[in-house]
Scaffold this active site. Structure first.
Site, PDB file in Angstrom:
ATOM      1  N   GLU A  66      -7.911   3.014  39.587  1.00  0.00           N
ATOM      2  CA  GLU A  66      -8.288   3.804  40.466  1.00  0.00           C
ATOM      3  C   GLU A  66      -7.590   5.545  40.069  1.00  0.00           C
ATOM      4  O   GLU A  66      -6.683   4.845  39.963  1.00  0.00           O
ATOM      5  CB  GLU A  66      -8.798   3.172  42.106  1.00  0.00           C
ATOM      6  CG  GLU A  66      -9.711   2.884  42.125  1.00  0.00           C
ATOM      7  CD  GLU A  66      -9.223   2.063  43.656  1.00  0.00           C
ATOM      8  OE1 GLU A  66      -8.907   2.610  44.195  1.00  0.00           O
ATOM      9  OE2 GLU A  66      -9.809   0.901  43.655  1.00  0.00           O
TER      10      GLU A  66
ATOM     11  N   LYS B  75      -6.294   7.877  42.070  1.00  0.00           N
ATOM     12  CA  LYS B  75      -5.495   8.229  43.062  1.00  0.00           C
ATOM     13  C   LYS B  75      -5.835  10.058  43.512  1.00  0.00           C
ATOM     14  O   LYS B  75      -5.035  10.899  42.691  1.00  0.00           O
ATOM     15  CB  LYS B  75      -3.304   8.392  42.937  1.00  0.00           C
ATOM     16  CG  LYS B  75      -2.914   8.099  44.274  1.00  0.00           C
ATOM     17  CD  LYS B  75      -1.770   7.852  44.387  1.00  0.00           C
ATOM     18  CE  LYS B  75      -0.965   7.747  45.550  1.00  0.00           C
ATOM     19  NZ  LYS B  75      -0.861   8.907  46.092  1.00  0.00           N
TER      20      LYS B  75
ATOM     21  N   ASP C  84      -6.057  13.241  45.364  1.00  0.00           N
ATOM     22  CA  ASP C  84      -5.065  14.435  46.471  1.00  0.00           C
ATOM     23  C   ASP C  84      -5.864  15.049  47.646  1.00  0.00           C
ATOM     24  O   ASP C  84      -6.359  15.703  47.681  1.00  0.00           O
ATOM     25  CB  ASP C  84      -4.747  15.412  45.691  1.00  0.00           C
ATOM     26  CG  ASP C  84      -3.171  15.582  45.758  1.00  0.00           C
ATOM     27  OD1 ASP C  84      -2.410  15.392  47.050  1.00  0.00           O
ATOM     28  OD2 ASP C  84      -2.872  16.545  45.333  1.00  0.00           O
TER      29      ASP C  84
ATOM     30  N   TYR D  29     -11.994   3.606  49.227  1.00  0.00           N
ATOM     31  CA  TYR D  29     -11.508   2.823  48.748  1.00  0.00           C
ATOM     32  C   TYR D  29     -11.214   1.161  48.994  1.00  0.00           C
ATOM     33  O   TYR D  29     -10.045   0.343  48.393  1.00  0.00           O
ATOM     34  CB  TYR D  29     -10.366   3.158  47.462  1.00  0.00           C
ATOM     35  CG  TYR D  29      -9.651   3.859  47.834  1.00  0.00           C
ATOM     36  CD1 TYR D  29      -8.730   3.062  48.941  1.00  0.00           C
ATOM     37  CD2 TYR D  29      -9.675   5.329  48.354  1.00  0.00           C
ATOM     38  CE1 TYR D  29      -7.785   4.368  49.877  1.00  0.00           C
ATOM     39  CE2 TYR D  29      -9.226   6.324  48.999  1.00  0.00           C
ATOM     40  CZ  TYR D  29      -7.623   5.785  49.453  1.00  0.00           C
ATOM     41  OH  TYR D  29      -6.952   5.869  50.399  1.00  0.00           O
TER      42      TYR D  29
ATOM     43  N   LYS E 152       2.449   7.606  39.051  1.00  0.00           N
ATOM     44  CA  LYS E 152       2.119   9.652  39.657  1.00  0.00           C
ATOM     45  C   LYS E 152       2.323  10.261  38.527  1.00  0.00           C
ATOM     46  O   LYS E 152       3.182   9.388  37.928  1.00  0.00           O
ATOM     47  CB  LYS E 152       3.578   9.198  40.632  1.00  0.00           C
ATOM     48  CG  LYS E 152       3.276   8.646  42.357  1.00  0.00           C
ATOM     49  CD  LYS E 152       2.566   9.597  43.170  1.00  0.00           C
ATOM     50  CE  LYS E 152       3.027  10.822  43.723  1.00  0.00           C
ATOM     51  NZ  LYS E 152       3.106  10.729  45.029  1.00  0.00           N
TER      52      LYS E 152
ATOM     53  N   CYS F 191      14.938  52.687  45.915  1.00  0.00           N
ATOM     54  CA  CYS F 191      15.227  51.795  45.295  1.00  0.00           C
ATOM     55  C   CYS F 191      16.743  51.222  44.696  1.00  0.00           C
ATOM     56  O   CYS F 191      17.386  51.439  45.651  1.00  0.00           O
ATOM     57  CB  CYS F 191      15.448  52.957  43.490  1.00  0.00           C
ATOM     58  SG  CYS F 191      16.225  51.594  42.409  1.00  0.00           S
TER      59      CYS F 191
ATOM     60  N   CYS G  72      19.919  52.616  43.234  1.00  0.00           N
ATOM     61  CA  CYS G  72      19.611  53.976  42.870  1.00  0.00           C
ATOM     62  C   CYS G  72      19.645  54.781  44.266  1.00  0.00           C
ATOM     63  O   CYS G  72      19.691  55.408  44.578  1.00  0.00           O
ATOM     64  CB  CYS G  72      19.783  54.561  41.462  1.00  0.00           C
ATOM     65  SG  CYS G  72      17.738  54.990  41.556  1.00  0.00           S
TER      66      CYS G  72
ATOM     67  N   CYS H 236      10.622  52.817  40.030  1.00  0.00           N
ATOM     68  CA  CYS H 236      11.663  54.075  40.792  1.00  0.00           C
ATOM     69  C   CYS H 236      12.006  54.593  39.614  1.00  0.00           C
ATOM     70  O   CYS H 236      11.393  54.353  37.858  1.00  0.00           O
ATOM     71  CB  CYS H 236      13.439  53.084  40.271  1.00  0.00           C
ATOM     72  SG  CYS H 236      14.482  54.317  40.343  1.00  0.00           S
TER      73      CYS H 236
ATOM     74  N   CYS I 185      18.782  55.955  36.666  1.00  0.00           N
ATOM     75  CA  CYS I 185      19.163  54.406  37.582  1.00  0.00           C
ATOM     76  C   CYS I 185      18.847  53.111  36.219  1.00  0.00           C
ATOM     77  O   CYS I 185      18.728  53.587  35.378  1.00  0.00           O
ATOM     78  CB  CYS I 185      16.807  54.041  37.667  1.00  0.00           C
ATOM     79  SG  CYS I 185      17.578  52.431  38.766  1.00  0.00           S
TER      80      CYS I 185
END
Ligand code: IVH
Length: 662
Positions: A109, A111, A113, A218, A306, A400, A403, A418, A423
């Site tokens: 089956e 799985k 989630d 299930y 899994k 910034c 700088c 900036c 810079c």
């Protein structure tokens, strides 16, 4: 009118309609008809509450809010499943069952989630829905369960039975819900499981009703009461009772068939409307299940394979800011390191301040990380249930980080910049970009070395790279640089002079010019002098170059004439390198159109290869078209090609030709 009879009739019509729509996925009446009958029923029930019945679908819309959920002890504990992660572990599981003396006969089956629930029916009527909780004690969420349209309020047989299954949210429902939440300024929900869990724990069942949850059942408890001997028979019986059972559940038999089921599930996964995180294999025969037995936590007759995680949860420890070469400020997530799909992730981009606000992230949150396109890690959202109150709000910086210049934001744009051209962060990143793989491709000059060269004062501007050879002695004085490695780097720098125009145009960082546009420009102009003489009109006339790019290119060369002259003086090749221009009689100068799906190449890959050889790819077939490349399920372009007698290449022919290239 006989009220009791009419109510009975309406309930029968509505429950039948829900069953057909939500369980069988085969609607028989329209939404309008459903609503009309439901309204009639609700009106009658309001007038004659004495006739309200336990299986009335009026409960599906939710009722009074409650202030807490009652705790309920499960009659039989709700166990979890052991996990296996690879083929060997699946075979080991199988061997253990064989060793116990049984012949494995598996049902596989998906799985799902979501989260598991237990449903209790008395005399065929749903009386209680309980969450798993810690497996021993769960919470009574009956009101919310009743709002789930695929849960039958009344079974087809008047029996006492307990069943178990998964409550989940469809991927589309989550997307819709998050869109709505975003509009309302609410934080978005990280994934379908958290969204389903949150919805099922709503104290106000009217809200739960809007969440459009779904179920797959299930597990049938006490199957011997119904004289049912195997799990596969139990699934059939559950269906017959009116439950929604996953259509992909299958009796597969031996372990080798389990493996092929898993391979198929992995393929089907992305196309499903709901999320699955693995495959459950269960030994089919109930009497043997009891003999194989249980541990305290798991049945020993079943296990869950899994899938490799595509998503993990971790803590958002901090948000830090980086300054790109254009001055753009990017917030980055500093994460508690986690392994996802084989690599350790400690950082992820958060794009911009709006992204963080729209996801409602706080520093200290548990966040969910996914690999977008399977490569770049992306933060998809926070898990609010795990907040402790100690989380800190995100605050966007205003200056910034490098700088301290106040940041700027352009009208209508999400990014902050900036504006300081000197810079240091901007400069370092421009230098890193210049040497990077798709640009000048100077091996040995990684990001850290460039940064160090900058900080030590060796390289402040691009031309300084080419002057490093005169500073070899000084470089040798610094720790960590051996003579050999310095020589190699200097050689690579020297060799990069011959790269040619295409790489240079990308490397110097003209705003908006990526490697693709650089290629187009190099092809079109052949030498930087021609490009620098081009006016905006000429530039705009080039396919793929719009008004903005044309202006960027034009302005860049107006403002950087001295810089380009400097690069030329250094000896950097400003002509299109011979190696960049490839020729092939089958492709060069010909006009191509692509239609249908080619399995081994993406459309862009085909386009790139053809253009590399100066082929021209266009959208529509005309008598000027030389070749039409036809994949699976081609469109009308194929018919047109046949009609115009244009040469056709199928995938096989395409591969044959591509294989002899290079
Ligand atoms: S059987 C005693 N079948 O996975 C066995 N569980 O990791 C009970 N789950 O708690 C579980 N899809 O919430 C089973 N087809 C499936 C499932 C499934 C999802 C969940 C369930 C369980 C968890 C165990």
């Amino acid at each position: 009118m006989d009220v009791a009879k009419r109510i009975e009739e309406l309930i029968a019509i509505l429950n039948e309609a829900s069953y057909k729509y939500y369980v069988l996925d085969n609607p028989t009446i329209t939404d309008q008809e459903y609503d009309k009958y439901l309204r009639e029923l609700i009106n009658l029930e309001e007038k004659y509450p004495e006739y309200k019945r336990a299986d009335s679908p009026s409960q599906r819309v939710g009722g009074e809010a409650i202030d807490k959920f009652n705790k309920v002890v499960h009659k039989t504990p709700m166990l979890s499943l052991s996990n296996v992660f690879n083929e060997q572990e699946i075979r080991d599981f199988d061997e253990r069952i064989k060793k116990e003396g049984f012949t494995p006969d598996y049902v596989c089956e998906y799985k799902i989630d979501g989260l598991s629930i237990s449903l209790i029916y008395e005399n065929g009527l749903l009386v209680q829905g309980i969450t798993r909780g810690d497996g021993i004690t769960g919470e009574d969420v009956t009101n919310n369960i009743k709002t789930i349209k695929s849960v039958p309020l009344k079974l087809t047989e008047p029996i006492d039975v307990e069943v178990r299954g998964e409550v989940f949210m469809h991927k589309k429902t989550l997307a819709k819900l998050n869109e709505q939440r975003q509009k309302e300024g609410l934080p978005i929900l990280a994934n379908v499981r958290n969204a389903a869990a949150g919805s099922l724990r709503q104290l106000d069942s009217k809200i739960a009703a809007q969440r459009e949850l779904d179920t797959f059942i299930y597990y049938l408890m006490e199957p011997e009461k119904f004289n049912i001997k195997t799990h596969s028979e139990a699934l059939e019986y559950l269906k017959k009772l009116g439950f929604k059972v996953n259509p992909e559940s299958r009796k597969v038999g031996s372990v080798s068939h389990v493996l092929s089921y898993i391979a198929e599930a992995l393929k089907a996964r992305d196309k499903l409307s709901y999320d699955i995180d693995g495959v459950v294999m269960k030994h089919n025969v109930f009497a043997e299940q009891q003999e194989i037995g249980y541990t305290a936590k798991y049945p020993k007759w079943a296990t869950a394979y899994k899938f490799p995680a595509q998503e993990v949860l971790t803590r958002l420890k901090d948000i830090i800011f980086t300054v790109g070469r254009t001055g753009r400020i990017t917030p980055n997530a500093v994460l508690e390191p986690v392994i996802l799909m084989g690599s350790t992730i400690a950082r992820a981009t958060l794009h911009n301040a709006d992204f963080i606000t729209s996801k409602g992230l706080k520093i200290g949150d548990i966040v969910s990380i996914k690999k977008a396109g399977d490569v770049i890690p992306a933060v998809t959202g926070a898990v609010y249930e795990r907040r402790t109150g100690a989380e800190k709000d995100f605050v966007m910086i205003t200056t910034c980080p490098m700088c301290d210049t106040p940041l700027q934001k352009k009208e209508g744009q999400v990014d902050y910049f900036c504006p300081n051209e000197s810079c240091p962060a901007r400069n370092i990143n421009s230098l890193i970009h210049f040497v990077s793989r798709d640009a000048m491709n100077i091996e040995g000059l990684g990001e850290e070395i460039v940064e160090e060269l900058y900080n030590l004062g060796f390289v402040k501007r691009i031309p300084d790279f080419y002057d490093l050879k005169t500073k070899k002695e000084q470089l040798l004085e610094f720790d960590g640089y051996g003579e050999q490695s310095i020589n190699k780097i200097l050689d690579n720098i020297e060799a990069s002079k011959q790269n040619g125009l295409e790489r240079v145009l990308f490397a110097i960082g003209i705003p908006g010019i990526g490697s693709k546009t650089a290629k187009v420009l190099a092809h079109r102009f052949g030498h930087i002098d021609n490009l620098m003489q081009a006016d905006q009109e000429t530039l705009e006339a080039i396919p793929d170059i719009g008004n903005i790019l044309a202006t960027n290119i034009y302005n860049y060369f107006q403002n950087n004439q001295a810089f380009i002259a400097e690069l030329k003086n250094i000896g950097i090749n400003m002509a299109e390198a011979a190696s960049e221009r490839k020729q092939n009689d089958l492709i060069t100068g010909k006009k191509f159109v692509i239609t249908g799906t080619i399995n081994d190449y993406t459309r862009n890959e085909i386009k790139d290869i053809l253009e590399n050889y100066d082929g021209i790819v266009s959208e529509s077939v005309s008598k000027n078209t030389d070749v039409v490349i036809v994949g699976e399920n081609p469109g009308s372009k194929y018919d047109k090609a046949v009609q115009l007698k244009v040469e056709i290449w199928n995938e096989e022919k395409l591969k044959e030709i591509f294989n002899i290239l290079v």
